[in-house]
Scaffold this active site. Structure first.
Site, PDB file in Angstrom:
ATOM      1  N   SER A 101       0.812  -1.224   0.000  1.00 43.51           N
ATOM      2  CA  SER A 101       0.000   0.000   0.000  1.00 43.51           C
ATOM      3  C   SER A 101       0.848   1.278   0.000  1.00 43.51           C
ATOM      4  O   SER A 101       0.546   2.224  -0.730  1.00 43.51           O
ATOM      5  CB  SER A 101      -1.007  -0.034   1.168  1.00 43.51           C
ATOM      6  OG  SER A 101      -0.632   0.803   2.203  1.00 43.51           O
ATOM      7  N   ALA A 103       3.884   1.791  -1.195  1.00 41.91           N
ATOM      8  CA  ALA A 103       4.509   1.988  -2.508  1.00 41.91           C
ATOM      9  C   ALA A 103       3.469   2.414  -3.540  1.00 41.91           C
ATOM     10  O   ALA A 103       3.746   3.258  -4.404  1.00 41.91           O
ATOM     11  CB  ALA A 103       5.203   0.701  -2.956  1.00 41.91           C
ATOM     12  N   ASP A 145       8.316  -3.973  -4.064  1.00 43.33           N
ATOM     13  CA  ASP A 145       7.038  -3.254  -4.064  1.00 43.33           C
ATOM     14  C   ASP A 145       7.028  -2.119  -5.076  1.00 43.33           C
ATOM     15  O   ASP A 145       6.096  -1.985  -5.868  1.00 43.33           O
ATOM     16  CB  ASP A 145       6.733  -2.687  -2.666  1.00 43.33           C
ATOM     17  CG  ASP A 145       6.349  -3.769  -1.679  1.00 43.33           C
ATOM     18  OD1 ASP A 145       6.642  -4.944  -1.941  1.00 43.33           O
ATOM     19  OD2 ASP A 145       5.748  -3.440  -0.641  1.00 43.33           O
TER      20      ASP A 145
HETATM   21  O1  PMV Z   1       5.001  -9.079   2.600  1.00 42.09           O
HETATM   22  P1  PMV Z   1       6.139  -8.269   2.154  1.00 42.09           P
HETATM   23  O2  PMV Z   1       5.883  -7.547   0.888  1.00 42.09           O
HETATM   24  O3  PMV Z   1       6.705  -7.407   3.229  1.00 42.09           O
HETATM   25  O4  PMV Z   1       7.227  -9.338   1.717  1.00 42.09           O
HETATM   26  C1  PMV Z   1       8.346  -9.688   2.427  1.00 42.09           C
HETATM   27  C2  PMV Z   1       9.220 -10.513   1.557  1.00 42.09           C
HETATM   28  C3  PMV Z   1      10.458 -11.062   2.232  1.00 42.09           C
HETATM   29  O5  PMV Z   1      11.105 -11.857   1.266  1.00 42.09           O
HETATM   30  C4  PMV Z   1      10.103 -11.925   3.403  1.00 42.09           C
HETATM   31  C5  PMV Z   1      11.368  -9.944   2.690  1.00 42.09           C
HETATM   32  C6  PMV Z   1      12.056  -9.159   1.606  1.00 42.09           C
HETATM   33  O6  PMV Z   1      12.572  -8.071   1.929  1.00 42.09           O
HETATM   34  O7  PMV Z   1      12.134  -9.583   0.450  1.00 42.09           O
END
Ligand code: PMV
Length: 320
Positions: A101, A103, A145
């Protein structure tokens, strides 16, 4: 003048991506952030967020990340001098749920300002401005993102081992497909789950690295299937990815319950998505089965369910 940006989910590869393996993220177009930019009579640029009931002049709160982003975008557009603008920001993307959200709001703002000054900005430039802004919130964001919401396309994302710019490639999907997203309603900051995985890995580096490599393999095969029109075949690989995420300790009973409910209701595959420890899961389903999967997720306790179509390349931009 207005512009939007979609939400996002990580389709596969989360956590392993921190250790250099690839991940795929896709836009979620059934939710979006929108920025509306209008001139106003008095000098100064004002940001209005009706959802949060906030309103401020960027000169009054120069350190607010959205003020900084506005200033930087105006400078980039060559309109850095005093302006008289009102920027209204609205969003239907759940916040703090791994759906991008922050981004998306930033990307909508940048594109909205571009449109106001009759400039259709290159997605790579939007993405860079959003990334710089996200650094204010997150320290070192991965870059996923800002990329997926700025391109409005599925992306392949891989960090480079030497700390150079990550490899980011929009993925032209051969066919559209339906994704059902279930939110546990529980919040777990990604920073904490990433830290906990890092800690467990120090005790079993070989075991964890083998799991990360297996996730990377599954992601590479999913990519091939998405590009070649064998989308129906990604389900079992998503199931496998969930299994690996369980093994690295980031699933929870609530996530597992939703994943099992989705499969039992006819999903072709289901897994947690993002940081885990709470947060969201996703399921793939053919369009006819999606309503039953959505119902099953609600019945299994999902706080929110979002159904979205991930569009094939050539079916028009999702960025409006
Ligand atoms: O749910 P999100 O978009 O915060 O995804 C985190 C993804 C991880 O691989 C766990 C962390 C990262 O920085 O890539």
């Amino acid at each position: 003048m207005s512009a939007s940006a979609p939400g996002k989910v990580i389709l596969c590869g989360e956590h392993a991506v921190v250790y250099g393996h690839p991940a795929i993220a896709v836009p979620v177009t059934s939710v979006a952030a929108r920025a509306t930019v209008k001139g106003r009579r008095v000098a100064g640029t004002e940001i209005v967020t009706p959802d949060l009931d906030e309103q401020w002049l960027i000169d009054e709160r120069p350190d607010h990340p959205l003020s900084t982003l506005t200033e930087r975008t105006l400078r980039t557009l060559g309109h850095g001098d005093k302006q008289a603008l009102r920027i209204t920001l609205e969003s239907t993307i759940p916040i703090a749920s791994g759906m991008g959200s922050g981004a998306a709001i930033a990307a909508a703002l940048v594109r909205g300002l571009g449109r106001y000054f009759a400039a259709e900005l290159d997605p790579a430039l939007v993405s860079r401005l959003v990334y710089e802004s996200e650094r204010h919130y997150h320290g070192t964001p991965s870059g996923i993102d800002n990329s997926v919401v700025s391109y409005g396309r599925p992306i392949w994302f891989q960090r480079s081992p030497d700390g150079a710019a990550p490899r980011i490639e929009p993925l032209p999907l051969a066919e559209s497909w339906t994704l059902v997203i279930g939110d546990t309603g529980l919040r777990a900051p990604t920073r904490l789950t990433v830290g906990a995985v890092r800690e467990r890995r120090t005790r079993d580096p070989q075991g964890y690295d083998a799991l990360f490599a297996a996730i990377g393999q599954a992601v590479a095969t999913i990519r091939q299937r998405l590009l070649s029109g064998a989308v129906a075949g990604i389900g079992p690989l998503l199931d496998q990815n969930h299994h690996y995420l369980q093994a690295i300790g980031v699933s929870t009973p609530e996530l597992d319950r939703l994943v099992l409910a989705a499969r039992a209701a006819g999903a072709t595959g289901a897994k947690l998505s993002g940081g885990g420890g709470g947060g969201i899961m996703l399921a793939t389903a053919n369009a006819a089965a999606a309503p039953a999967v959505a119902r099953a997720l609600r019945a299994a306790g999902a706080a929110r369910v979002i159904v979205t179509e991930v569009a094939a390349a050539g079916s028009g931009s999702v960025l409006v």
